[in-house]
Design a protein around this motif. Structure first.
Motif, PDB file in Angstrom:
ATOM      1  N   THR A  18       0.837  -1.204   0.000  1.00 36.86           N
ATOM      2  CA  THR A  18       0.000   0.000   0.000  1.00 36.86           C
ATOM      3  C   THR A  18       0.868   1.249   0.000  1.00 36.86           C
ATOM      4  N   ARG A  19       1.881   1.236   0.826  1.00 38.49           N
ATOM      5  CA  ARG A  19       2.797   2.380   0.893  1.00 38.49           C
ATOM      6  C   ARG A  19       3.467   2.614  -0.457  1.00 38.49           C
ATOM      7  N   ARG A  20       3.907   1.534  -1.093  1.00 38.27           N
ATOM      8  CA  ARG A  20       4.556   1.644  -2.398  1.00 38.27           C
ATOM      9  C   ARG A  20       3.576   2.201  -3.440  1.00 38.27           C
ATOM     10  N   ALA A  21       2.349   1.735  -3.413  1.00 34.02           N
ATOM     11  CA  ALA A  21       1.349   2.202  -4.368  1.00 34.02           C
ATOM     12  C   ALA A  21       1.073   3.698  -4.197  1.00 34.02           C
ATOM     13  N   ILE A  22       1.011   4.139  -2.949  1.00 34.37           N
ATOM     14  CA  ILE A  22       0.783   5.562  -2.691  1.00 34.37           C
ATOM     15  C   ILE A  22       1.967   6.387  -3.183  1.00 34.37           C
ATOM     16  N   LEU A  23       3.180   5.923  -2.908  1.00 35.89           N
ATOM     17  CA  LEU A  23       4.372   6.642  -3.359  1.00 35.89           C
ATOM     18  C   LEU A  23       4.429   6.717  -4.880  1.00 35.89           C
ATOM     19  N   ASP A  24       4.133   5.608  -5.546  1.00 41.46           N
ATOM     20  CA  ASP A  24       4.146   5.591  -7.013  1.00 41.46           C
ATOM     21  C   ASP A  24       3.166   6.620  -7.574  1.00 41.46           C
ATOM     22  N   ALA A  25       1.955   6.629  -7.017  1.00 37.13           N
ATOM     23  CA  ALA A  25       0.938   7.568  -7.488  1.00 37.13           C
ATOM     24  C   ALA A  25       1.320   9.008  -7.169  1.00 37.13           C
ATOM     25  N   ALA A  26       1.912   9.214  -5.999  1.00 38.98           N
ATOM     26  CA  ALA A  26       2.274  10.568  -5.578  1.00 38.98           C
ATOM     27  C   ALA A  26       3.425  11.121  -6.413  1.00 38.98           C
ATOM     28  N   GLU A  32       3.596  15.978 -12.150  1.00 40.75           N
ATOM     29  CA  GLU A  32       2.711  16.635 -13.121  1.00 40.75           C
ATOM     30  C   GLU A  32       2.182  17.967 -12.615  1.00 40.75           C
ATOM     31  N   SER A  33       1.857  18.035 -11.320  1.00 40.78           N
ATOM     32  CA  SER A  33       1.136  19.209 -10.813  1.00 40.78           C
ATOM     33  C   SER A  33       1.859  19.967  -9.710  1.00 40.78           C
ATOM     34  N   GLY A  34       2.969  19.433  -9.202  1.00 41.45           N
ATOM     35  CA  GLY A  34       3.670  20.084  -8.113  1.00 41.45           C
ATOM     36  C   GLY A  34       3.013  19.822  -6.778  1.00 41.45           C
ATOM     37  N   ALA A  44      -4.710   9.356  -3.618  1.00 38.87           N
ATOM     38  CA  ALA A  44      -5.298   8.177  -2.982  1.00 38.87           C
ATOM     39  C   ALA A  44      -6.104   7.361  -3.998  1.00 38.87           C
ATOM     40  N   ALA A  45      -6.863   8.054  -4.824  1.00 39.84           N
ATOM     41  CA  ALA A  45      -7.672   7.354  -5.830  1.00 39.84           C
ATOM     42  C   ALA A  45      -6.774   6.633  -6.829  1.00 39.84           C
ATOM     43  N   ALA A  46      -5.692   7.282  -7.265  1.00 37.04           N
ATOM     44  CA  ALA A  46      -4.774   6.663  -8.220  1.00 37.04           C
ATOM     45  C   ALA A  46      -4.070   5.456  -7.615  1.00 37.04           C
ATOM     46  N   ALA A  47      -3.851   5.500  -6.308  1.00 34.43           N
ATOM     47  CA  ALA A  47      -3.190   4.391  -5.621  1.00 34.43           C
ATOM     48  C   ALA A  47      -4.151   3.269  -5.259  1.00 34.43           C
ATOM     49  N   GLY A  48      -5.450   3.514  -5.409  1.00 34.55           N
ATOM     50  CA  GLY A  48      -6.443   2.502  -5.083  1.00 34.55           C
ATOM     51  C   GLY A  48      -6.681   2.360  -3.596  1.00 34.55           C
ATOM     52  N   TRP A 126       9.930   9.136 -12.503  1.00 35.55           N
ATOM     53  CA  TRP A 126      10.579   9.996 -11.516  1.00 35.55           C
ATOM     54  C   TRP A 126      10.930  11.354 -12.095  1.00 35.55           C
ATOM     55  N   ALA A 127      11.138  11.401 -13.415  1.00 33.42           N
ATOM     56  CA  ALA A 127      11.732  12.574 -14.051  1.00 33.42           C
ATOM     57  C   ALA A 127      10.962  13.860 -13.779  1.00 33.42           C
ATOM     58  N   GLY A 128       9.631  13.795 -13.824  1.00 28.00           N
ATOM     59  CA  GLY A 128       8.845  14.997 -13.599  1.00 28.00           C
ATOM     60  C   GLY A 128       9.055  15.551 -12.203  1.00 28.00           C
TER      61      GLY A 128
END
Length: 227
Positions: A18-26, A32-34, A44-48, A126-128
């Protein structure tokens, strides 16, 4: 006890996932948005997961942002450890460094960077985030600089200096290291453009061989220039 232990391990694994999924989405959202533009609800929605799960793992959006930087550093370090470890050991041995061996370690380090920045498509994700911190430093800048950019460039500079027969790097070696590593950034935040220029549909084994060959030529040229 024997019955609850597997369940405990399973809960731990689920929590880590869960932590990894949140980090990936964040990382994507912040890239993208800062920090100000990305919302924790969207992350949270993107991480499921739900909002309480995000708050449980990270506490706040600011804390999550900082943890994203730490995650990038950890993943980068894991990708380059097989090369950076021997290089650090060689340079820290206290003995005169053999230039030929330093060149071998430099090649290994650059190969590991190709694997991490070019072969691994996560680097494009990661680049963004990284680009934002480069262009508009925030709370994550010091983490990326102190744990990633500065030590990584310095390690390459020390290897270049040793391969040239010098005890310590100077401005020339640091600039050469910076330019050498920067070349690979073309395949992170500039990945789409680089593929289009090269007319590559994808970056597979054949393309990676070509990138390694190019980097190898640059390494040879840099070392030769200092001799």
């Amino acid at each position: 006890m024997a019955q609850t232990e597997p369940a405990s391990r399973g809960a731990y694994a689920k929590s880590a996932d869960t932590r990894r999924a949140i980090l990936d989405a964040a990382i994507v959202a912040f890239g993208e948005s800062g920090l100000d533009g990305a919302s924790t609800r969207t992350i949270a929605a993107a991480a499921g997961v739900n909002q309480p799960a995000l708050n449980y793992h990270f506490g706040s959006k600011d804390a999550l942002y900082v943890e994203c930087a730490r995650a990038i550093v950890e993943r980068f370090a894991a990708g380059t450890a097989s090369a950076s470890g021997p290089a650090i050991a060689l340079l820290g041995s206290g003995e005169r460094v053999d230039p030929d061996l330093a060149l071998v370690r430099l090649r290994q380090l650059m190969d590991a960077l190709v694997d991490t920045l070019v072969a691994n498509e996560d680097a494009a994700i990661w680049a963004g985030f990284v680009a934002r911190e480069m262009n508009a430093p925030g709370d994550a800048f010091a983490i990326l600089y102190d744990s990633l950019w500065q030590p990584g460039t310095e390690l390459a500079a020390r290897l270049i200096a040793a391969a040239r027969g010098f005890a310590d790097p100077g401005d020339d070696e640091r600039l050469d290291a910076l330019m050498l590593i920067s070349n690979l950034i073309a395949f992170t935040n500039g990945r789409r453009v680089s593929k289009s220029i090269m007319k590559w549909q994808d970056i597979g084994p054949e393309q990676l061989v070509a990138v390694r060959r190019s980097i190898s030529r640059q390494v040879d040229a840099l070392v030769a220039q200092g001799n």
